[in-house]
Write a protein that holds these residues in place. Structure first.
Motif, PDB file in Angstrom:
ATOM      1  N   UNK A   6       0.826  -1.204   0.000  1.00 34.15           N
ATOM      2  CA  UNK A   6       0.000   0.000   0.000  1.00 34.15           C
ATOM      3  C   UNK A   6       0.862   1.256   0.000  1.00 34.15           C
ATOM      4  N   UNK A   7       1.896   1.266   0.832  1.00 30.60           N
ATOM      5  CA  UNK A   7       2.798   2.419   0.906  1.00 30.60           C
ATOM      6  C   UNK A   7       3.520   2.633  -0.425  1.00 30.60           C
ATOM      7  N   UNK A   8       3.965   1.523  -1.045  1.00 31.45           N
ATOM      8  CA  UNK A   8       4.699   1.612  -2.309  1.00 31.45           C
ATOM      9  C   UNK A   8       3.867   2.270  -3.396  1.00 31.45           C
ATOM     10  N   UNK A   9       2.564   1.969  -3.414  1.00 30.44           N
ATOM     11  CA  UNK A   9       1.700   2.615  -4.403  1.00 30.44           C
ATOM     12  C   UNK A   9       1.408   4.057  -4.009  1.00 30.44           C
ATOM     13  N   UNK A  10       1.076   4.265  -2.754  1.00 27.03           N
ATOM     14  CA  UNK A  10       0.664   5.591  -2.286  1.00 27.03           C
ATOM     15  C   UNK A  10       1.760   6.634  -2.456  1.00 27.03           C
ATOM     16  N   UNK A  11       3.005   6.216  -2.227  1.00 27.94           N
ATOM     17  CA  UNK A  11       4.124   7.151  -2.286  1.00 27.94           C
ATOM     18  C   UNK A  11       4.790   7.201  -3.669  1.00 27.94           C
ATOM     19  N   UNK A  12       4.301   6.405  -4.613  1.00 24.92           N
ATOM     20  CA  UNK A  12       4.843   6.483  -5.970  1.00 24.92           C
ATOM     21  C   UNK A  12       6.083   5.644  -6.207  1.00 24.92           C
ATOM     22  N   UNK A  30       7.386   0.642 -12.043  1.00 26.45           N
ATOM     23  CA  UNK A  30       8.056   1.477 -11.052  1.00 26.45           C
ATOM     24  C   UNK A  30       7.687   2.940 -11.283  1.00 26.45           C
ATOM     25  N   UNK A  31       7.194   3.587 -10.226  1.00 29.51           N
ATOM     26  CA  UNK A  31       6.865   5.000 -10.285  1.00 29.51           C
ATOM     27  C   UNK A  31       8.108   5.866 -10.103  1.00 29.51           C
ATOM     28  N   UNK A  32       7.920   7.203 -10.009  1.00 30.20           N
ATOM     29  CA  UNK A  32       9.074   8.108  -9.931  1.00 30.20           C
ATOM     30  C   UNK A  32      10.054   7.774  -8.804  1.00 30.20           C
ATOM     31  N   UNK A  33       9.568   7.530  -7.586  1.00 33.38           N
ATOM     32  CA  UNK A  33      10.485   7.213  -6.497  1.00 33.38           C
ATOM     33  C   UNK A  33      11.039   5.795  -6.630  1.00 33.38           C
ATOM     34  N   UNK A  34      10.241   4.886  -7.183  1.00 36.08           N
ATOM     35  CA  UNK A  34      10.709   3.520  -7.397  1.00 36.08           C
ATOM     36  C   UNK A  34      11.840   3.455  -8.402  1.00 36.08           C
ATOM     37  N   UNK A  35      11.714   4.232  -9.483  1.00 32.53           N
ATOM     38  CA  UNK A  35      12.779   4.297 -10.489  1.00 32.53           C
ATOM     39  C   UNK A  35      14.058   4.845  -9.863  1.00 32.53           C
ATOM     40  N   UNK A  36      13.918   5.898  -9.058  1.00 33.26           N
ATOM     41  CA  UNK A  36      15.092   6.489  -8.424  1.00 33.26           C
ATOM     42  C   UNK A  36      15.776   5.503  -7.485  1.00 33.26           C
TER      43      UNK A  36
END
Length: 359
Positions: A6-12, A30-36
């Motif tokens: 849930x946190x991983x999706x909510x925070x991007x 992977x969203x913006x923070x996941x890519x980083x």
């Protein structure tokens, strides 16, 4: 685990693949923070194992390869998982996963033993129906290259990045004339047609690997193996900042090793769903180069000018799954505290991997 997802999706950090169409199992975006976060891990790995060493060469091999590569490597005949089918719905499941869920350890079991254990325990499918016999299922994604769809046009989405390295062994030797020992490294996508992807980004159908094939003289393999084992632990604990008490090297018994491996040690990690494999380290002997020398008809012997002889080098293979490292970092960083009667959720990243350095 649900809190982390849930946190991983909510925070991007990580989203479900094809989400607006209901998703596609075993795929994640992977969203913006996941890519980083992912790029930080990859860059730290590349610096430690490639840039900061003088004995390592990088490549980036094609995902699609001649089908003969996979025949020679043994993947067409041997890259299998145990499958069992619901006799009513015809849905397929991993037999070893069903045994694990029923409290039975499937490690070391062959197909017949898994089949007997399922029948003895009366294990049903997740839908509550009887199961058929356990059989082998090849995990490679099969496709066709070009306009025709016949056996001559068959190719596969690579299930590992290693074979692209072995295919380029002669090219690197001819271009750079390295001395033994030396390694070839790459970061790239791999694809596995998992019957039952699960545990978020731990077991997926599209993954990213960071792999090294380190070429050594056969009499020196053990020293290099131990050195890489120590380097892997150092990367996890010192570079990524993972908790040392959650990291566990585990010797892989002979019956559980891959078909190419003579000695393997997995590094397991305490994930929220249990202690599971995070990294692999295998002594592949000269299996791959010898197989490709025979399959291709090309001479893959190495001229060792120092020792004054020719040989097929043996190989030590450290392998790192990028997604599993991201999951380990996320789960290890997940933290909660109480503020004013409310629970605050935050991520305590090591500054080296943190996607945001200041906020």
């Amino acid at each position: 685990m649900e809190k982390i997802i849930s946190l991983a999706k909510r925070r991007g950090f990580i989203y479900q693949g094809s989400e607006i169409y209901g998703g596609l199992a075993g795929t994640w975006d992977y969203g913006p923070l996941g890519v980083a976060l992912k790029k930080n891990i990859e860059n730290l790995w590349w610096r430690k194992f490639v840039l900061d060493r003088e004995d390592m060469y990088g490549v980036d091999a094609a995902i699609l390869m001649n089908q003969e590569v996979w025949k020679a490597s043994g993947h067409v005949g041997g890259f299998n998982d145990p499958l069992v089918e619901d006799v009513k719905t015809k849905r397929r499941f991993r037999a070893d996963h069903l045994l694990e869920d029923a409290g039975v350890d499937p490690k070391g079991m062959n197909l017949a033993q898994m089949d007997a254990a399922i029948k003895e325990k009366g294990i049903k499918s997740p839908d509550g129906n009887a199961l058929g016999d356990v059989r082998q299922f090849n995990m490679m994604f099969k496709t066709h290259v070009g306009a025709t769809e016949d056996e001559s046009s068959v190719s596969y989405l690579r299930p590992e990045t290693a074979q692209g390295i072995f295919d380029n062994f002669k090219n690197v030797v001819d271009s750079f004339h390295p001395k033994l020992p030396f390694g070839i490294a790459q970061i790239g996508k791999a694809f596995r047609n998992e019957i039952a992807p699960r545990d978020f980004i731990f077991r997926v159908r599209e993954l990213e690997q960071m792999e090294i094939e380190y070429f050594v003289r056969p009499e020196d393999w053990e020293a290099h193996f131990k050195a890489f084992e120590a380097e892997q632990i150092s990367f996890l604990a010192d570079t990524l900042g993972l908790s040392k008490d959650k990291i566990h090297p585990v010797l892989v018994p002979a019956e559980d090793r891959a078909h190419y491996s003579k000695h393997s040690v997995d590094t397991e990690f305490d994930f929220p769903f249990g202690q599971k494999e995070l990294l692999g380290l295998a002594y592949r002997t000269d299996y791959d180069l010898s197989a490709h020398q025979e399959g291709s008809g090309q001479n893959l012997e190495f001229q060792d000018d120092v020792a004054g002889d020719k040989l097929i080098p043996h190989v030590i293979e450290p392998t790192f799954g990028v997604g599993r490292l991201v999951l380990a970092v996320l789960s290890d960083a997940y933290s909660e505290d109480e503020q004013g009667g409310e629970t605050r959720v935050f991520l305590k990243f090591n500054k080296a991997v943190a996607p945001v350095k200041a906020a």
